[in-house]
Design a protein around this motif. Sequence first.
Motif, PDB file in Angstrom:
ATOM      1  N   LEU A 156      -0.837   0.282   0.626  1.00  0.00           N
ATOM      2  CA  LEU A 156      -1.248   0.045  -0.748  1.00  0.00           C
ATOM      3  C   LEU A 156      -0.312   0.649  -1.785  1.00  0.00           C
ATOM      4  O   LEU A 156       0.254  -0.055  -2.629  1.00  0.00           O
ATOM      5  CB  LEU A 156      -2.667   0.589  -0.937  1.00  0.00           C
ATOM      6  N   PHE A 157      -0.103   1.970  -1.736  1.00  0.00           N
ATOM      7  CA  PHE A 157       0.738   2.629  -2.737  1.00  0.00           C
ATOM      8  C   PHE A 157       2.202   2.660  -2.313  1.00  0.00           C
ATOM      9  O   PHE A 157       3.081   2.873  -3.159  1.00  0.00           O
ATOM     10  CB  PHE A 157       0.228   4.053  -2.991  1.00  0.00           C
ATOM     11  N   TYR A 211      -4.192   1.900 -13.273  1.00  0.00           N
ATOM     12  CA  TYR A 211      -3.361   1.680 -12.089  1.00  0.00           C
ATOM     13  C   TYR A 211      -4.248   1.476 -10.852  1.00  0.00           C
ATOM     14  O   TYR A 211      -4.038   0.529 -10.082  1.00  0.00           O
ATOM     15  CB  TYR A 211      -2.425   2.874 -11.885  1.00  0.00           C
ATOM     16  N   LEU A 212      -5.237   2.341 -10.665  1.00  0.00           N
ATOM     17  CA  LEU A 212      -6.144   2.197  -9.531  1.00  0.00           C
ATOM     18  C   LEU A 212      -6.983   0.923  -9.644  1.00  0.00           C
ATOM     19  O   LEU A 212      -7.206   0.220  -8.672  1.00  0.00           O
ATOM     20  CB  LEU A 212      -7.055   3.410  -9.419  1.00  0.00           C
ATOM     21  N   MET A 213      -7.454   0.644 -10.856  1.00  0.00           N
ATOM     22  CA  MET A 213      -8.278  -0.539 -11.062  1.00  0.00           C
ATOM     23  C   MET A 213      -7.497  -1.816 -10.773  1.00  0.00           C
ATOM     24  O   MET A 213      -8.043  -2.788 -10.236  1.00  0.00           O
ATOM     25  CB  MET A 213      -8.816  -0.561 -12.493  1.00  0.00           C
ATOM     26  N   ILE A 241      -8.093   6.428   1.473  1.00  0.00           N
ATOM     27  CA  ILE A 241      -7.279   6.889   2.607  1.00  0.00           C
ATOM     28  C   ILE A 241      -5.792   6.727   2.343  1.00  0.00           C
ATOM     29  O   ILE A 241      -4.980   7.575   2.759  1.00  0.00           O
ATOM     30  CB  ILE A 241      -7.692   6.150   3.891  1.00  0.00           C
ATOM     31  N   MET A 242      -5.396   5.677   1.636  1.00  0.00           N
ATOM     32  CA  MET A 242      -3.966   5.445   1.443  1.00  0.00           C
ATOM     33  C   MET A 242      -3.321   6.445   0.487  1.00  0.00           C
ATOM     34  O   MET A 242      -2.101   6.444   0.334  1.00  0.00           O
ATOM     35  CB  MET A 242      -3.724   4.018   0.955  1.00  0.00           C
ATOM     36  N   THR A 243      -4.103   7.302  -0.151  1.00  0.00           N
ATOM     37  CA  THR A 243      -3.499   8.393  -0.936  1.00  0.00           C
ATOM     38  C   THR A 243      -2.852   9.433  -0.026  1.00  0.00           C
ATOM     39  O   THR A 243      -2.086  10.280  -0.504  1.00  0.00           O
ATOM     40  CB  THR A 243      -4.559   9.078  -1.814  1.00  0.00           C
ATOM     41  N   LYS A 290       2.183  14.760  -4.223  1.00  0.00           N
ATOM     42  CA  LYS A 290       2.574  14.770  -2.804  1.00  0.00           C
ATOM     43  C   LYS A 290       3.066  13.389  -2.386  1.00  0.00           C
ATOM     44  O   LYS A 290       4.035  13.257  -1.627  1.00  0.00           O
ATOM     45  CB  LYS A 290       1.393  15.191  -1.939  1.00  0.00           C
ATOM     46  N   MET A 291       2.394  12.347  -2.877  1.00  0.00           N
ATOM     47  CA  MET A 291       2.828  10.987  -2.590  1.00  0.00           C
ATOM     48  C   MET A 291       4.210  10.727  -3.167  1.00  0.00           C
ATOM     49  O   MET A 291       5.087  10.168  -2.493  1.00  0.00           O
ATOM     50  CB  MET A 291       1.814   9.984  -3.154  1.00  0.00           C
TER      51      MET A 291
END
Length: 505
Positions: A341-342, A362-364, A413-415, A497-498
């Motif tokens: 995702l990211f 961004y999340l939306m 989870i993809m964070t 961190k990402m």
Amino acid sequence: MFEALILQFSFPAMMKMFLTLSWKNFWRSVSLGKNLLVNLMKGFMFVYLSFVFIFFGFFIVKLISGTNPDSNVLEILNQYLFYYFLVDLLVRVLFVATPKLDLPVFLCLPIPRRKLVKYYLFRSVFNLNNLAPVLFLVPFCLSFLIEEKGWTYSLVWSFTIILLSFSFHFLALFLNKFQLKKPILGMLLIGGLGLFVWLDFSNGLFFASRFGIAFDKFTSTGIGLIIGVIMLFFTIQGSFRFLIKNSYLDKGLSSEKRKIQFPEFSFLGRFGSLGQMIKLDLNLIFRNSRPRSTLIFGVLLIPFFFYNFLNQGSFWSEGFGLIFMSVFLLGVFQLNYNQYLFSWDSSYFDFILSGSFKTSDYLMSKYVVTVFFTSIAFLFMAPFCFFYPQFLQYFIMGYLLNIGVIAYIYLFIMTYNRKRIDLAKGALFNYEGSGYIQYLLAVPVLGLPFLIYAPFYFLGKEQAGVYTLMAFGIAGLILHKPIFKILLKQFKNQKYKMAAGFRKK
């Protein structure tokens, strides 16, 4: 420079030079410890699989006789060779890594490209897939075939298999490189091979039996050796010419670029920063090879699974199988796209964090794009329900569960994924961005519906289980705002961190 000039005239010296460079590259690497561990595991697997092939060489006769007591062992084995060659080709293309050669560096030196490609092809020969037929054939011939058919037949039969195996090796090299240029054609080819095997296995088209009869005749007359030599020659030449043709520093550059029309999605601009972020995601999907091919590949999977719905009485047309199929078909976009995702945004993730965009927008945008493609999948399958209305409730359940529960699981989870993706690289069989996260996703994404449904199934209340899953999806939509607050907090805790992980190449 002097050594490079020598290499123009001496192929053995060139081979020695490249092997020396590979050796130094391994021992001087900053990740030497990791390389040693990986090669140690590879060595262990090599030894283990070698013993497996030798074991089958000695005991394949007993295994076939045990399952087919009245059949001819060699006849059955010749039929199995049909599946072996097809599976071998798929394994080579999908899983066997090709040798690494930093071609642009050497193209700057006065080294002929032909010799670079020859070295590449030579290095590629040394792998277990090419050794496996020998490990199997030697014990099989010594323990059974020589006594049964004689030395002449055994040698012709063995060398024909070895020649065909090497032919598929060079064909796989070609396909590995060709799919980087034409990913859609590569996917269609692999899908065609899979369909070929499925038709023979399920519909009784008898390709394997006909192949076995032909292989036995060609071996008896010696024609098999001729066919093997011809196939090996053409596959080597094809791979060689393809690599030569595409071994240029400026390959892929041209003065005139082909104009490709993509959707503009200009209407999204009126929705502010949220619309801009949605437009960015859609443009990323349609304008880049890997996400676009990922989406297309997911769509191509759908017709194959419809067969399981029509096959009444099978595992996939009732109970847990039907739950899985409904969730999978409606969530095929998430399965192929949201698992990275990211990471799709990794090349410009710092810009997103430092820009004027709202994190919530961004999340939306990720959620809206997920709902959009899931809705398209639902509309695509809706006409199917006119002919088979009993599946409508399952499709509705799968749709609600995907947009009301599973989409949130991916966002959360993809964070934890820190793997970078280079969108400029090829699409098919590119595992960049993959890690343990992708495997862990199967637990909540596929395990959660089963966990909820299981008690109702074993109590004989399957309909109640389906309605309960629907209720979870509806509850997720109703509680959208509080859930998004949790997701927003999680993203803010992990975003730096990402970003640090995405910067690593």
